[in-house]
Design a protein around this motif. Structure first.
Motif, PDB file in Angstrom:
ATOM      1  N   VAL A  14      13.595 -46.869  13.799  1.00 21.96           N
ATOM      2  CA  VAL A  14      15.056 -46.972  13.954  1.00 21.96           C
ATOM      3  C   VAL A  14      15.745 -45.596  14.023  1.00 21.96           C
ATOM      4  CG1 VAL A  14      15.747 -47.068  11.505  1.00 21.96           C
ATOM      5  CG2 VAL A  14      17.022 -48.395  13.219  1.00 21.96           C
ATOM      6  N   ARG A  15      15.050 -44.542  13.603  1.00 27.59           N
ATOM      7  CA  ARG A  15      15.647 -43.203  13.734  1.00 27.59           C
ATOM      8  C   ARG A  15      15.367 -42.598  15.109  1.00 27.59           C
ATOM      9  NH1 ARG A  15      14.371 -38.612  10.086  1.00 27.59           N
ATOM     10  NH2 ARG A  15      12.187 -39.259  10.011  1.00 27.59           N
ATOM     11  N   GLY A  16      14.517 -43.281  15.890  1.00 22.04           N
ATOM     12  CA  GLY A  16      14.019 -42.676  17.116  1.00 22.04           C
ATOM     13  C   GLY A  16      14.938 -42.865  18.318  1.00 22.04           C
ATOM     14  N   GLY A  37      13.704 -49.980  10.260  1.00 25.05           N
ATOM     15  CA  GLY A  37      12.457 -49.503   9.680  1.00 25.05           C
ATOM     16  C   GLY A  37      12.255 -48.003   9.853  1.00 25.05           C
ATOM     17  N   SER A  38      11.977 -47.343   8.742  1.00 27.83           N
ATOM     18  CA  SER A  38      11.702 -45.907   8.782  1.00 27.83           C
ATOM     19  C   SER A  38      10.830 -45.547   7.595  1.00 27.83           C
ATOM     20  CB  SER A  38      13.010 -45.114   8.709  1.00 27.83           C
ATOM     21  OG  SER A  38      12.738 -43.740   8.538  1.00 27.83           O
ATOM     22  N   SER A  39       9.987 -44.529   7.787  1.00 24.89           N
ATOM     23  CA  SER A  39       9.193 -44.036   6.657  1.00 24.89           C
ATOM     24  C   SER A  39      10.084 -43.250   5.699  1.00 24.89           C
ATOM     25  CB  SER A  39       8.046 -43.165   7.156  1.00 24.89           C
ATOM     26  OG  SER A  39       8.564 -42.083   7.889  1.00 24.89           O
ATOM     27  N   ASP A  40      11.313 -42.973   6.172  1.00 23.47           N
ATOM     28  CA  ASP A  40      12.264 -42.231   5.336  1.00 23.47           C
ATOM     29  C   ASP A  40      13.592 -43.010   5.333  1.00 23.47           C
ATOM     30  OD1 ASP A  40      13.560 -40.316   3.915  1.00 23.47           O
ATOM     31  OD2 ASP A  40      13.386 -38.728   5.426  1.00 23.47           O
ATOM     32  N   VAL A  75       7.828 -49.851  17.921  1.00 21.22           N
ATOM     33  CA  VAL A  75       7.698 -48.552  18.581  1.00 21.22           C
ATOM     34  C   VAL A  75       6.268 -48.089  18.341  1.00 21.22           C
ATOM     35  CG1 VAL A  75       8.446 -46.137  18.598  1.00 21.22           C
ATOM     36  CG2 VAL A  75      10.125 -47.973  18.322  1.00 21.22           C
ATOM     37  N   ARG A  76       5.528 -48.035  19.431  1.00 25.58           N
ATOM     38  CA  ARG A  76       4.111 -47.677  19.335  1.00 25.58           C
ATOM     39  C   ARG A  76       3.938 -46.294  18.699  1.00 25.58           C
ATOM     40  NH1 ARG A  76       1.616 -46.324  25.035  1.00 25.58           N
ATOM     41  NH2 ARG A  76       2.900 -44.501  24.640  1.00 25.58           N
ATOM     42  N   PRO A  77       3.147 -46.206  17.635  1.00 20.90           N
ATOM     43  CA  PRO A  77       2.886 -44.875  17.087  1.00 20.90           C
ATOM     44  C   PRO A  77       1.870 -44.171  17.976  1.00 20.90           C
ATOM     45  CG  PRO A  77       1.660 -46.519  15.836  1.00 20.90           C
ATOM     46  CD  PRO A  77       2.438 -47.275  16.890  1.00 20.90           C
ATOM     47  N   ASP A  78       2.117 -42.912  18.297  1.00 22.06           N
ATOM     48  CA  ASP A  78       1.202 -42.196  19.182  1.00 22.06           C
ATOM     49  C   ASP A  78       0.044 -41.630  18.379  1.00 22.06           C
ATOM     50  OD1 ASP A  78       2.631 -42.922  21.350  1.00 22.06           O
ATOM     51  OD2 ASP A  78       3.617 -40.988  21.649  1.00 22.06           O
ATOM     52  N   ARG A  79      -0.839 -42.500  18.013  1.00 25.62           N
ATOM     53  CA  ARG A  79      -2.041 -42.101  17.271  1.00 25.62           C
ATOM     54  C   ARG A  79      -3.203 -42.977  17.722  1.00 25.62           C
ATOM     55  NH1 ARG A  79      -0.254 -43.131  11.094  1.00 25.62           N
ATOM     56  NH2 ARG A  79      -2.381 -43.872  10.788  1.00 25.62           N
TER      57      ARG A  79
HETATM   58  N1  LIG Z   1       9.604 -39.774  24.966  1.00 28.44           N
HETATM   59  C1  LIG Z   1       9.340 -40.298  26.152  1.00 28.44           C
HETATM   60  O1  LIG Z   1       9.771 -39.800  27.200  1.00 28.44           O
HETATM   61  C2  LIG Z   1       8.487 -41.552  26.241  1.00 28.44           C
HETATM   62  C3  LIG Z   1       8.289 -42.153  27.479  1.00 28.44           C
HETATM   63  C4  LIG Z   1       7.535 -43.342  27.548  1.00 28.44           C
HETATM   64  C5  LIG Z   1       7.005 -43.882  26.387  1.00 28.44           C
HETATM   65  N2  LIG Z   1       7.210 -43.244  25.200  1.00 28.44           N
HETATM   66  C6  LIG Z   1       6.629 -43.832  23.971  1.00 28.44           C
HETATM   67  O2  LIG Z   1       7.676 -44.262  23.124  1.00 28.44           O
HETATM   68  C7  LIG Z   1       7.239 -44.195  21.766  1.00 28.44           C
HETATM   69  C8  LIG Z   1       8.281 -43.435  20.953  1.00 28.44           C
HETATM   70  O3  LIG Z   1       8.260 -42.082  21.347  1.00 28.44           O
HETATM   71  P1  LIG Z   1       9.511 -41.143  21.161  1.00 28.44           P
HETATM   72  O4  LIG Z   1       9.104 -39.819  21.629  1.00 28.44           O
HETATM   73  O5  LIG Z   1      10.700 -41.766  21.803  1.00 28.44           O
HETATM   74  O6  LIG Z   1       9.688 -41.083  19.597  1.00 28.44           O
HETATM   75  P2  LIG Z   1      10.967 -41.500  18.752  1.00 28.44           P
HETATM   76  O7  LIG Z   1      11.148 -42.979  18.844  1.00 28.44           O
HETATM   77  O8  LIG Z   1      12.124 -40.618  19.116  1.00 28.44           O
HETATM   78  O9  LIG Z   1      10.504 -41.093  17.283  1.00 28.44           O
HETATM   79  C9  LIG Z   1       9.391 -41.757  16.697  1.00 28.44           C
HETATM   80  C10 LIG Z   1       9.508 -41.652  15.199  1.00 28.44           C
HETATM   81  O10 LIG Z   1       9.428 -40.306  14.775  1.00 28.44           O
HETATM   82  C11 LIG Z   1       9.973 -40.237  13.440  1.00 28.44           C
HETATM   83  N3  LIG Z   1      10.784 -39.039  13.275  1.00 28.44           N
HETATM   84  C12 LIG Z   1      10.369 -37.947  12.660  1.00 28.44           C
HETATM   85  N4  LIG Z   1      11.314 -37.007  12.695  1.00 28.44           N
HETATM   86  C13 LIG Z   1      12.376 -37.522  13.334  1.00 28.44           C
HETATM   87  C14 LIG Z   1      13.664 -37.025  13.670  1.00 28.44           C
HETATM   88  N5  LIG Z   1      14.037 -35.793  13.390  1.00 28.44           N
HETATM   89  N6  LIG Z   1      14.499 -37.821  14.369  1.00 28.44           N
HETATM   90  C15 LIG Z   1      14.121 -39.055  14.710  1.00 28.44           C
HETATM   91  N7  LIG Z   1      12.932 -39.592  14.390  1.00 28.44           N
HETATM   92  C16 LIG Z   1      12.044 -38.816  13.705  1.00 28.44           C
HETATM   93  C17 LIG Z   1      10.761 -41.516  13.232  1.00 28.44           C
HETATM   94  O11 LIG Z   1      10.002 -42.348  12.359  1.00 28.44           O
HETATM   95  P3  LIG Z   1      10.304 -42.362  10.787  1.00 28.44           P
HETATM   96  O12 LIG Z   1      11.755 -42.707  10.609  1.00 28.44           O
HETATM   97  O13 LIG Z   1       9.388 -43.378  10.248  1.00 28.44           O
HETATM   98  O14 LIG Z   1      10.006 -40.949  10.324  1.00 28.44           O
HETATM   99  C18 LIG Z   1      10.820 -42.107  14.622  1.00 28.44           C
HETATM  100  O15 LIG Z   1      10.901 -43.496  14.617  1.00 28.44           O
HETATM  101  C19 LIG Z   1       5.874 -43.534  21.787  1.00 28.44           C
HETATM  102  O16 LIG Z   1       4.866 -44.497  21.769  1.00 28.44           O
HETATM  103  C20 LIG Z   1       5.863 -42.827  23.129  1.00 28.44           C
HETATM  104  O17 LIG Z   1       4.565 -42.608  23.654  1.00 28.44           O
HETATM  105  C21 LIG Z   1       7.947 -42.109  25.088  1.00 28.44           C
END
Ligand SMILES: NC(=O)c1ccc[n+]([C@@H]2O[C@H](COP(=O)([O-])OP(=O)(O)OC[C@H]3O[C@@H](n4cnc5c(N)ncnc54)[C@H](OP(=O)(O)O)[C@@H]3O)[C@@H](O)[C@H]2O)c1
Length: 285
Positions: A14-16, A37-40, A75-79
């Motif tokens: 939810v922070r993403g 949902g968030s780890s924080d 949200v798929r974790p990239d691991r």
């Molecule tokens: N980015 C792209 O262009 C893209 C494109 C296609 C697919 N995807 C896929 O989409 C999924 C999500 O990727 P994303 O890059 O967009 O990640 P995201 O949703 O922005 O962040 C993922 C998680 O990182 C944690 N986090 C740690 N520090 C943070 C901060 N400062 N601000 C916000 N969240 C923080 C959060 O989880 P906690 O709250 O639990 O810490 C958050 O839910 C991945 O599976 C990725 O492969 C991404």
């Protein structure tokens, strides 16, 4: 007549970049209870969202997070163990709950054994009704300090190993708008949605548009994939390498009309996104 109980939705991540706008859309609905949902969870401050402890590293916390939910945004974790983790989570999710998985565009162009496809297959064979979202690259990588924001505001150019390919950048708010409907409305079960913005752009053209928003020249610099992944290791390096190779092969180039088909309004352009984002990307005076 007894009041109907609200629909309870768990938004992981939810922070993403997609989770945050999705939570905002869901809280605007009168009949939806949103668990963020968030780890924080202490950092989850979106009005109307109930902060909910959720970490891929803490399966013991999952039963409480998924209790009584009607739908979940995953949200798929990239691991490397994402398929196993998501499979284990879905075993705890109530049977009738709908699952919307955030995956990526053209996920199957590396074959059925690819990590992204295996992750999707876990959801599709979980016994839950499901929708898979396959978006292109998010425009929000330019406003996220974990990606390019510091580079843009710090005066750097834009190093990117695109090999001349175009990317159909998508606004994460449009992904959220599709997710909102897939979570709450009928007609989306069993669908895989390839989601993109309205146009595919070269990196030089992308840099040109960024220049306008940042207020100084931003120049695309072609680098090798090796250079782009320098400093990463393990699975991060593996998946980043594959992602850039897929960029170069044009996996993120095809433009689809799915955002408009699902939401009834066109996907946002990069220019429109940057107009909104300009205050965030302009370096402080
Ligand atoms: N980015 C792209 O262009 C893209 C494109 C296609 C697919 N995807 C896929 O989409 C999924 C999500 O990727 P994303 O890059 O967009 O990640 P995201 O949703 O922005 O962040 C993922 C998680 O990182 C944690 N986090 C740690 N520090 C943070 C901060 N400062 N601000 C916000 N969240 C923080 C959060 O989880 P906690 O709250 O639990 O810490 C958050 O839910 C991945 O599976 C990725 O492969 C991404």
């Amino acid at each position: 007549m007894p009041a109907q109980s609200p629909v309870r939705v768990l938004v992981t991540g939810v922070r993403g970049k997609t989770g945050a706008p999705l939570a905002q859309l869901l809280t605007a609905r009168p009949d939806v209870e949103v668990l963020g949902g968030s780890s924080d969870p202490a950092t989850v401050t979106t009005p109307g969202v109930r902060p909910t402890a959720f970490s891929w590293d803490d399966p013991a916390g999952w039963p409480a997070a998924v209790e009584g939910i009607d739908a979940v945004y995953v949200v798929r974790p990239d691991r490397a163990d994402a398929p196993e983790l998501i499979g284990a989570l879905l075993e705890r999710v109530p049977e009738q709950a709908h699952v919307v998985l955030l995956s990526e565009q053209s996920a199957d162009d590396v074959g059925p054994e690819g990590w992204a496809v295996r992750t999707e297959q876990v959801v599709q064979s979980s016994g839950h009704s499901w929708t898979v979202l396959r978006p292109s690259w998010f425009m929000q990588v330019f406003t996220d300090p974990r990606f390019y924001l510091d580079l843009l505001t710090g005066g750097g150019d834009l190093p990117f190993p695109d090999g001349g390919a175009q990317i159909a950048w998508i606004d994460a708010r449009d992904i959220a708008a599709v997710a909102e409907r897939a979570l709450l409305e009928p007609g989306h079960a069993g669908r895989r949605y390839e989601l993109t913005g309205p146009e595919a752009l070269t990196l030089p053209r992308t840099a040109e548009l960024l220049s306008g928003a940042v207020g100084r020249p931003v120049v695309h610099r072609e680098v090798t994939v090796e250079e782009a992944v320098a400093g990463t290791a393990g699975f991060d390096r593996e998946i980043l390498t594959l992602t850039y190779q897929r960029v170069q092969r044009g996996s993120f180039t095809p433009v689809t009309g799915t955002v408009e088909q699902v939401t009834g309004r066109p996907a946002r352009t990069l220019a429109a996104f940057l107009t909104d984002a300009a205050p965030a990307v302009r370096p402080a005076a």
